[in-house]
Design a protein around this motif. Sequence first.
Motif, PDB file in Angstrom:
ATOM      1  N   UNK A 213      47.240  28.346  89.551  1.00 14.24           N
ATOM      2  CA  UNK A 213      46.711  27.157  88.887  1.00 14.24           C
ATOM      3  C   UNK A 213      45.719  26.957  88.459  1.00 14.24           C
ATOM      4  N   UNK A 214      45.167  26.535  86.994  1.00  9.63           N
ATOM      5  CA  UNK A 214      43.812  26.802  86.358  1.00  9.63           C
ATOM      6  C   UNK A 214      43.133  25.734  87.713  1.00  9.63           C
ATOM      7  N   UNK A 215      43.570  24.445  87.162  1.00 12.24           N
ATOM      8  CA  UNK A 215      43.063  22.866  87.916  1.00 12.24           C
ATOM      9  C   UNK A 215      42.207  23.891  89.309  1.00 12.24           C
ATOM     10  N   UNK A 216      43.488  24.473  90.242  1.00 16.73           N
ATOM     11  CA  UNK A 216      43.064  24.660  91.812  1.00 16.73           C
ATOM     12  C   UNK A 216      41.879  25.515  91.469  1.00 16.73           C
ATOM     13  N   UNK A 217      41.544  26.722  90.996  1.00 17.17           N
ATOM     14  CA  UNK A 217      39.870  27.683  90.095  1.00 17.17           C
ATOM     15  C   UNK A 217      39.007  26.875  90.126  1.00 17.17           C
ATOM     16  N   UNK A 218      39.343  25.259  89.242  1.00 24.81           N
ATOM     17  CA  UNK A 218      38.251  24.504  88.360  1.00 24.81           C
ATOM     18  C   UNK A 218      37.391  23.962  89.246  1.00 24.81           C
ATOM     19  N   UNK A 219      38.396  23.755  90.424  1.00 21.72           N
ATOM     20  CA  UNK A 219      38.517  22.146  91.658  1.00 21.72           C
ATOM     21  C   UNK A 219      37.475  23.513  92.592  1.00 21.72           C
ATOM     22  N   UNK A 220      38.009  24.636  93.141  1.00 19.53           N
ATOM     23  CA  UNK A 220      37.808  25.367  93.808  1.00 19.53           C
ATOM     24  C   UNK A 220      36.828  26.615  93.235  1.00 19.53           C
ATOM     25  N   UNK A 221      35.877  26.226  93.441  1.00 21.33           N
ATOM     26  CA  UNK A 221      35.657  27.575  92.263  1.00 21.33           C
ATOM     27  C   UNK A 221      34.625  28.740  93.803  1.00 21.33           C
ATOM     28  N   UNK A 222      34.459  30.084  92.934  1.00 20.71           N
ATOM     29  CA  UNK A 222      34.324  31.031  93.881  1.00 20.71           C
ATOM     30  C   UNK A 222      32.832  30.394  94.143  1.00 20.71           C
TER      31      UNK A 222
ATOM     32  N   UNK B 277      56.742  33.750  87.743  1.00 19.60           N
ATOM     33  CA  UNK B 277      56.666  34.037  90.031  1.00 19.60           C
ATOM     34  C   UNK B 277      55.211  32.924  89.928  1.00 19.60           C
ATOM     35  N   UNK B 278      54.619  32.530  89.127  1.00 24.04           N
ATOM     36  CA  UNK B 278      53.854  31.305  88.504  1.00 24.04           C
ATOM     37  C   UNK B 278      54.318  29.771  89.048  1.00 24.04           C
ATOM     38  N   UNK B 279      55.483  30.141  88.143  1.00 30.68           N
ATOM     39  CA  UNK B 279      56.018  29.447  87.781  1.00 30.68           C
ATOM     40  C   UNK B 279      56.735  28.780  89.055  1.00 30.68           C
ATOM     41  N   UNK B 280      57.174  29.302  90.584  1.00 31.40           N
ATOM     42  CA  UNK B 280      57.731  29.286  91.655  1.00 31.40           C
ATOM     43  C   UNK B 280      56.692  28.938  92.484  1.00 31.40           C
ATOM     44  N   UNK B 281      55.757  29.161  92.208  1.00 28.58           N
ATOM     45  CA  UNK B 281      54.066  28.416  93.361  1.00 28.58           C
ATOM     46  C   UNK B 281      53.409  26.930  93.034  1.00 28.58           C
ATOM     47  N   UNK B 282      53.196  26.954  94.802  1.00 30.79           N
ATOM     48  CA  UNK B 282      52.735  25.210  94.369  1.00 30.79           C
ATOM     49  C   UNK B 282      51.293  25.612  93.290  1.00 30.79           C
ATOM     50  N   UNK B 283      50.534  24.244  93.591  1.00 28.62           N
ATOM     51  CA  UNK B 283      49.273  24.167  92.228  1.00 28.62           C
ATOM     52  C   UNK B 283      48.357  24.916  93.193  1.00 28.62           C
ATOM     53  N   UNK B 284      48.117  24.902  94.815  1.00 28.91           N
ATOM     54  CA  UNK B 284      47.146  25.390  95.448  1.00 28.91           C
ATOM     55  C   UNK B 284      47.275  26.861  96.191  1.00 28.91           C
ATOM     56  N   UNK B 285      48.365  27.554  95.361  1.00 26.61           N
ATOM     57  CA  UNK B 285      48.754  28.668  96.469  1.00 26.61           C
ATOM     58  C   UNK B 285      48.344  29.368  95.587  1.00 26.61           C
ATOM     59  N   UNK B 286      48.291  31.489  95.536  1.00 27.79           N
ATOM     60  CA  UNK B 286      47.326  32.270  95.056  1.00 27.79           C
ATOM     61  C   UNK B 286      48.268  33.681  95.333  1.00 27.79           C
TER      62      UNK B 286
END
Length: 188
Positions: free
Chosen positions: A145-154, A83-92
Motif C-alpha cells: 500500500x502506498x500509504x504505508x510507504x509514505x508514512x514509513x519511509x526508508x 496478490x496485492x488485493x489480498x494483503x493488509x495495509x502494513x504488509x509487504x
Amino acid sequence: MYEITFICCFNNLNQFNNFVATLKNQTCKYNLIAIDNTGNKKFKSCASAYNSVIDQVKTKYVIYSHQDILLNDNNTLENFLNYLHKINKHDILGVAGVKFEIPGTITNIMHKNNNTGEMVSAGVHKIKGEFMEVGTVDECFFGGYSEHFKINKFNEKLCNGWHLYAVERCLNTIAQSSRRGEESRLYL
C-alpha cells in the motif's frame, strides 16, 4: 484511475529501457516514476531516491523495482496486483525473499546464466502455494500500500548505499506493527 505506481531508480539506461519495454506489454495499466541517476548521480542511496518521490504516488499501491527486471509474461503485473488485493495495509509483498528457518533465497523468478545464456532459477527454493510468509523480501521487486510507504519511509542513515533497504523496511514494519499491537506480514 490506475491502482499501481512503479518506482525505479536507474543508473543504466539500456537496462531500464528493457524493463520499460516489458512493462508496456502488461495487461493492466500503471504509472511509472523513473529516477534517472545515470549522469548526475544525485542520489547516493536507493533509500534517498525512493523517499524523494514517494509523495508523488497517487495510486493505492506502489511497487519498487530494480532496473534489470523483465516482466516476460504479459500478465505478471496483473497477477502481482491480484496478490496485492489480498494483503493488509502494513504488509509487504515481494517476488523473492527469505524465511529465517530455511537457508537460501525463495523465489520463482528466473535470471540469465552469464556463462550459458540459459534462464535459470534465481533462488534456491521455489515458492509453493498461493502465499508464502517470509522474514524479509528482496529489493528486486516488492511493494504494498502506498500509504504505508509514505508514512514509513526508508531509513536513509541505515541504508546509505544501494542494498538492504527492503530488508530494513521489512524488519522496521514488523517492529512498528508490534509496538502498535498490530500484526504485519511479509509475503512472496
